[in-house]
Design a protein around this motif. Structure first.
Motif, short mmCIF file in Angstrom:
data_model
loop_
_atom_site.label_atom_id
_atom_site.label_comp_id
_atom_site.label_asym_id
_atom_site.label_seq_id
_atom_site.Cartn_x
_atom_site.Cartn_y
_atom_site.Cartn_z
N MET A 111 -5.77 -3.81 9.48
CA MET A 111 -7.12 -4.27 9.81
C MET A 111 -7.05 -5.45 10.77
SD MET A 111 -9.02 -3.88 6.13
CE MET A 111 -10.66 -4.28 6.74
N ALA A 112 -6.15 -6.41 10.51
CA ALA A 112 -6.02 -7.58 11.36
C ALA A 112 -5.61 -7.21 12.78
CB ALA A 112 -5.01 -8.56 10.76
N LEU A 113 -4.91 -6.08 12.93
CA LEU A 113 -4.49 -5.60 14.25
C LEU A 113 -5.55 -4.72 14.90
CD1 LEU A 113 -0.75 -4.81 13.50
CD2 LEU A 113 -1.66 -6.67 14.91
N LEU B 45 -0.57 -4.75 1.33
CA LEU B 45 -0.52 -5.65 2.47
C LEU B 45 -0.65 -4.88 3.79
CD1 LEU B 45 -0.23 -8.53 3.46
CD2 LEU B 45 2.25 -8.26 3.33
N ALA B 46 -0.12 -3.66 3.83
CA ALA B 46 -0.21 -2.85 5.05
C ALA B 46 -1.67 -2.63 5.47
CB ALA B 46 0.47 -1.50 4.85
N PRO C 274 -2.09 5.76 1.84
CA PRO C 274 -2.36 6.72 0.76
C PRO C 274 -2.03 6.16 -0.62
CG PRO C 274 -0.29 7.25 1.79
CD PRO C 274 -0.84 6.05 2.53
N GLU C 275 -2.55 4.99 -0.91
CA GLU C 275 -2.29 4.32 -2.18
C GLU C 275 -2.67 5.24 -3.34
OE1 GLU C 275 -1.03 0.60 -3.98
OE2 GLU C 275 -0.85 1.47 -2.01
N GLY D 263 -10.76 -8.02 8.70
CA GLY D 263 -9.43 -8.47 8.32
C GLY D 263 -9.14 -9.90 8.70
N GLN D 264 -9.75 -10.39 9.76
CA GLN D 264 -9.47 -11.75 10.22
C GLN D 264 -9.94 -12.82 9.25
OE1 GLN D 264 -11.11 -11.83 14.16
NE2 GLN D 264 -9.16 -11.29 15.08
#
Length: 110
Positions: A25-27, A19-20, A9-10, A85-86
């Motif tokens: 996304m990478a996960l 970074l979160a 919720p930026e 994300g990768q």
């Protein structure tokens, strides 16, 4: 793990984004994030996550509920997020990042 989603919720714009968001996304987690700053550079609404206007709790809630009710679609969205994300962590990330932005500009969504 199948019900995990990530909410970012930026509320303030930043140059890179939280970074979160990139970690989620990478996960391969489906993400609901604020439509602010650089976040829309990563999230293509409805494809690899959801964007909600940064100061609208109702939009965040609706998208979270949708993900929880549509588990298979949420899983597929998370997989697309993982693919997106990768590109940030691969050996040839510079070229892939350029390709990602080029695809976004051309409207192909990475």
């Amino acid at each position: 793990l199948e019900n995990e989603i990530v909410v970012v919720p930026e509320q303030w714009p930043s140059e890179f984004g939280p970074l979160a968001l990139v970690e989620a996304m990478a996960l391969g987690r489906p993400v609901v994030a604020g439509n602010i700053g650089s976040i829309p550079d990563f999230i293509q609404d409805g494809f690899n996550g959801f964007l909600a206007e940064y100061n609208t709790p109702q939009q965040f809630a609706e998208k979270i509920v949708w993900l929880l009710k549509n588990k298979e679609k949420a899983r597929a969205m998370g997989e697309r997020a993982k693919e997106t994300g990768q590109i940030l962590f691969e050996k040839d990330q510079g070229q892939k990042t350029l390709g990602f932005y080029k695809a976004l500009i051309e409207g192909r969504g990475g």
